[in-house]
Every structure is written in structure tokens, then in C-alpha cells.
Motif scaffolding. Structure first.
Motif, short mmCIF file in Angstrom:
data_model
loop_
_atom_site.label_atom_id
_atom_site.label_comp_id
_atom_site.label_asym_id
_atom_site.label_seq_id
_atom_site.Cartn_x
_atom_site.Cartn_y
_atom_site.Cartn_z
N VAL A 1 -1.16 -0.77 -4.15
CA VAL A 1 -0.56 -0.26 -5.38
C VAL A 1 0.16 -1.37 -6.13
CG1 VAL A 1 -0.34 2.11 -4.53
CG2 VAL A 1 1.55 0.49 -4.19
N TYR B 1 0.85 -1.20 0.00
CA TYR B 1 0.00 0.00 0.00
C TYR B 1 0.88 1.25 0.00
CZ TYR B 1 -3.61 -3.34 1.13
OH TYR B 1 -4.47 -4.40 1.08
N ALA B 2 0.36 2.34 -0.49
CA ALA B 2 1.12 3.59 -0.57
C ALA B 2 1.58 4.06 0.80
CB ALA B 2 0.29 4.67 -1.24
#
Length: 115
Positions: free
Chosen positions: A51, A38-39
Motif C-alpha cells: 500500500v 502491506y495492509a
């Protein structure tokens, strides 16, 4: 547990990427473990999609605790170099974000007394 650190993909650099195990395919002595990246922790806790999903082949012994063993191995790969273990955070989801599109367009139930 989760792992966090700098992550690069498609010419983007995420300074505070947050990765958790999404799924595992385990056999007697090996596994393919899919890490969802994940970001940020915030993106993860808000329920945003990852992502990137990174499949990693890993060793597995039946006495191991899978998640701990797999995270330790992931930290030793070039993909997650410099990452560190952290406690997994809970995902916050609103009722609206968990409804499917089909359910959200159906008429809502009304109280029969007022209908």
C-alpha cells in the motif's frame, strides 16, 4: 525479518500493517532503504502489492548485517513507532499469478500426438 504494527497513510489506519525491506541502496557509511508496507501479513503472503513504499535514509557500517541494522533503525523512526520485529513469512503465489499477461494469452502447448 519483518516489522508489524499500526500504520497510517492518506487518512487510512492499518491496524496490522506488515513491512519488509523492498530494496536498499548502500554506500560506505549510509544507505537509503525502501520499506514496502502491506495492509496485513495476509496481503503480503498472498502477493498483493504494498500500500506504500517508505524510503528511509540510514546509517550503515560495513560490519553490520544490513537487514537487522536497518530494521532496528526503522523501529526508532516516527513512521514505524510502535512496530515490532517478527519473522518474515513466505509469499504464496499461484502459477497463474506469476504469469505475465503476454504469456497468459499465448496458445498453450499441446501434445503433438493429439493435435
Amino acid at each position: 525479518m519483518a516489522i508489524t504494527g499500526k500504520y497510517s497513510f492518506n487518512a487510512y489506519l492499518l491496524d496490522e500493517a506488515y513491512a519488509v525491506i523492498g530494496r536498499m541502496n548502500i554506500s560506505e557509511s549510509s544507505a537509503v532503504v525502501y520499506f514496502n508496507v502491506y495492509a496485513s501479513l495476509s496481503a503480503y503472503t498472498m502477493g498483493n502489492p504494498p500500500v506504500s513504499t517508505v524510503p528511509l535514509p540510514m546509517r550503515y557500517a560495513s560490519g553490520d548485517i544490513p537487514i537487522e541494522a536497518f530494521e532496528a533503525q526503522a523501529l526508532n523512526t516516527p513512521i514505524f513507532e510502535g512496530f515490532e520485529k517478527v519473522a518474515t513469512e513466505a509469499i504464496a503465489r499461484s502459477e497463474a499469478s506469476t504469469q505475465s499477461l503476454g504469456a497468459s494469452i499465448l496458445p498453450q502447448k499441446t501434445d503433438e500426438k493429439t493435435a
